[in-house]
Motif scaffolding. Structure first.
Motif, PDB file in Angstrom:
ATOM      1  N   GLU A 149       9.407   8.212   9.838  1.00 56.86           N
ATOM      2  CA  GLU A 149       8.469   9.273  10.753  1.00 56.86           C
ATOM      3  C   GLU A 149       8.218  10.421   9.645  1.00 56.86           C
ATOM      4  O   GLU A 149       7.178  10.868   9.767  1.00 56.86           O
ATOM      5  N   ASN A 203       1.257   3.920   9.826  1.00 62.68           N
ATOM      6  CA  ASN A 203       0.135   4.121   9.055  1.00 62.68           C
ATOM      7  C   ASN A 203      -0.021   3.377   7.753  1.00 62.68           C
ATOM      8  O   ASN A 203      -1.052   3.378   7.176  1.00 62.68           O
ATOM      9  N   VAL A 238       1.113  16.172   6.145  1.00 66.09           N
ATOM     10  CA  VAL A 238       1.118  14.953   5.618  1.00 66.09           C
ATOM     11  C   VAL A 238       1.482  14.762   4.071  1.00 66.09           C
ATOM     12  O   VAL A 238       2.488  14.350   3.710  1.00 66.09           O
ATOM     13  N   GLY A 277       5.815  10.603   7.061  1.00 63.11           N
ATOM     14  CA  GLY A 277       4.346  10.245   7.559  1.00 63.11           C
ATOM     15  C   GLY A 277       4.062   8.797   7.436  1.00 63.11           C
ATOM     16  O   GLY A 277       2.766   8.674   7.726  1.00 63.11           O
ATOM     17  N   PHE A 308       5.068   4.482  18.445  1.00 63.93           N
ATOM     18  CA  PHE A 308       4.783   4.794  17.333  1.00 63.93           C
ATOM     19  C   PHE A 308       3.816   3.971  16.686  1.00 63.93           C
ATOM     20  O   PHE A 308       3.698   2.731  16.646  1.00 63.93           O
ATOM     21  N   THR A 336       3.523   7.437  13.210  1.00 61.53           N
ATOM     22  CA  THR A 336       3.376   8.682  13.713  1.00 61.53           C
ATOM     23  C   THR A 336       3.365   8.290  15.333  1.00 61.53           C
ATOM     24  O   THR A 336       3.040   7.186  15.947  1.00 61.53           O
ATOM     25  N   GLU A 337       4.043   9.145  16.074  1.00 63.23           N
ATOM     26  CA  GLU A 337       4.223   9.004  17.464  1.00 63.23           C
ATOM     27  C   GLU A 337       2.753   9.224  18.135  1.00 63.23           C
ATOM     28  O   GLU A 337       2.146  10.260  17.779  1.00 63.23           O
ATOM     29  N   ILE A 338       2.496   8.453  19.144  1.00 65.40           N
ATOM     30  CA  ILE A 338       0.843   8.448  19.737  1.00 65.40           C
ATOM     31  C   ILE A 338       1.398   8.203  21.195  1.00 65.40           C
ATOM     32  O   ILE A 338       2.290   7.563  21.561  1.00 65.40           O
TER      33      ILE A 338
END
Length: 470
Positions: free
Chosen positions: A72, A187, A13, A75, A184, A78-80
């Motif tokens: 993305e 963050n 990151v 950072g 996504f 984030t894909e989850i």
């Protein structure tokens, strides 16, 4: 309550971003997130609508994809996998033609209601205002001989949200309608959330509190309006020191300043200066300063007027057009008071919003709108104080008529040679109350307006040897 923790990001990151404020901020919650209902299908429906819109505009789709990919790659999201519970935010694009950097910004709709009828914004406090108001910052901007302006790059996105709360800002996206929808997690502090302005400006306030240099701390605390920095001084050397000091402090928190502009570009051309801001703009003849047009090379303030006359004239259109006259310092008060008076007459006539106005008011409005075009030729000197003054006086004037009353503030400065400079600093107008009042009473209202405006100005300015006269 804000929870601030020092945070070191994972190496991948850090390599991707290099520009985070590594702090966690909790949302200002006034209700538990338990009251949020199901939101996946609402966000999914809005995504389908967005895809249909983007299909009809390939260029917009390309820009939208670039924005999401940048988000993305840096950072910032984030894909989850799909979590057991989360709040999904619909999103849409806002095109800003006037922007010099990001033409399209994706805004996340945190006001979208979930299945329970409660939105993410509904459970957040807005937070208090921790910065000076626009009026005070612009007043100080006019007192300095040399000034600079800049803004923080991607300010909201430099601030990380507490990981325990990131499930409250999830989005859906896919590059192609034939692909599987991905989830996504955002963050960072997010455009469109109620607490975002406070969380970001509170970070700047924290930097000022931790700064050891009291002068620089004051600049960070008082000369920022959200992400815009506007400051100055009476010496070119001191101005360069301000640039370096503020840049250094904000860089320590990974809040990079960009789009520097100044009326003293020579300070960045010196051979000894090896730390010139990378985004310093020496060529721009026109800059936007907190909504005002500023010509750095001539150091003047100008005004743009967009008054179309081809629409039907109604109370709605008059209100809409007059609201576009942005004049926070009241420098256009002799003009801006006219639509206020017209609107008051419209309220008295009890017309509906879309009813045509009568001929007398129509003629009055058309005359005002036609004459307004001449404002584009108006140029007002930005600086209001003579070079090296030994004495500065503040003079307040007020007057009244049956229709309105007003106050204007002038600064009168004198140098050692006896030269005098008098310039209008700011002004304020108000329409007279509907209830009939005598001229002496209205003049007392004007005097009160002057007293309050003078107190506001004296509190905002950073001046020594200042005398007052009313």
């Amino acid at each position: 309550m804000i929870i601030v923790k020092i945070y070191s990001p994972p190496p991948h990151v850090a390599n991707l971003t290099g520009d985070f404020v590594f702090r966690f901020l909790s949302f200002l919650s006034r209700n538990s997130s338990d009251c949020l209902g199901e939101s996946y299908h609402i966000a999914e429906k809005r995504l389908f609508h967005l895809e249909r819109k983007l299909k009809n505009s390939p260029s917009l789709k390309t820009k939208y994809q670039e924005f999401i990919h940048e988000y993305e790659n840096m950072g910032h999201m984030t894909e989850i996998p799909r979590p057991a519970f989360g709040c999904y935010l619909p999103h849409h694009g806002v095109v800003r033609e006037a922007s010099e950097t990001t033409k399209l910004r994706v805004v996340f709709d945190a006001s979208s209601k979930t299945a329970s009828g409660v939105s993410f914004n509904d459970i957040q406090h807005v937070g208090p205002v921790v910065q000076d108001d626009l009026f005070s910052i612009l007043l100080r901007y006019r007192q300095h001989r040399f000034v600079v302006s800049a803004d923080v790059e991607k300010m909201y996105r430099q601030i990380l949200v507490d990981p325990e709360q990131r499930h409250l800002q999830l989005i859906l996206w896919r590059d192609d309608p034939s692909s599987t929808i991905k989830i996504f997690q955002l963050n960072t502090v997010t455009y469109g959330t109620a607490s975002a302005p406070f969380l970001s400006t509170r970070c700047l306030l924290q930097l000022s509190e931790e700064c050891q240099d009291l002068g620089v701390a004051q600049l960070i605390r008082e000369d920022f309006y959200v992400d815009d920095f506007l400051s100055g001084t009476d010496s070119e050397d001191e101005l360069l020191k301000i640039v370096h000091s503020v840049t250094s402090i904000l860089d320590s928190a990974c809040l990079p300043l960009r789009k520097w502009r100044t009326n003293a570009p020579s300070i960045f051309r010196t051979e000894s200066n090896t730390s010139q801001p990378k985004t310093f703009d020496m060529s721009s003849s026109q800059a936007s300063v907190l909504g005002l047009k500023w010509n750095p090379s001539d150091d003047i303030l100008q005004f743009s007027v967009d008054m179309e006359l081809n629409q039907p004239v109604t109370k709605r259109t008059i209100l809409s057009k007059s609201a576009k006259l942005f004049d926070p310092l009241g420098l256009l008060s002799p003009c801006t008071i006219i639509p206020k008076i017209i609107l008051q007459k419209l309220w008295q006539s009890k017309l509906d919003w879309d009813d045509p106005v009568d001929n007398s008011l129509l003629k009055e409005w058309n005359t005002f709108a036609e004459n307004l075009k001449s404002l584009t030729e108006l140029a007002i000197p930005r600086c209001t104080i003579i070079c090296n003054p030994i004495k500065i006086e503040l003079h307040a004037f007020s007057d009244a008529s049956q229709l309105a009353y007003a106050s204007s503030i002038y600064l009168r400065s004198i140098d050692a040679s006896g030269h005098v400079l008098v310039r209008l600093l700011c002004a304020k107008t108000k329409v007279a109350p509907l209830k009939a009042a005598t001229i002496p009473r209205l003049e007392l209202c004007g005097a009160l307006l002057s007293a309050r405006l003078s107190a506001k100005v004296l509190k905002a300015l950073r001046l020594q040897r200042l005398c007052t006269s009313k």
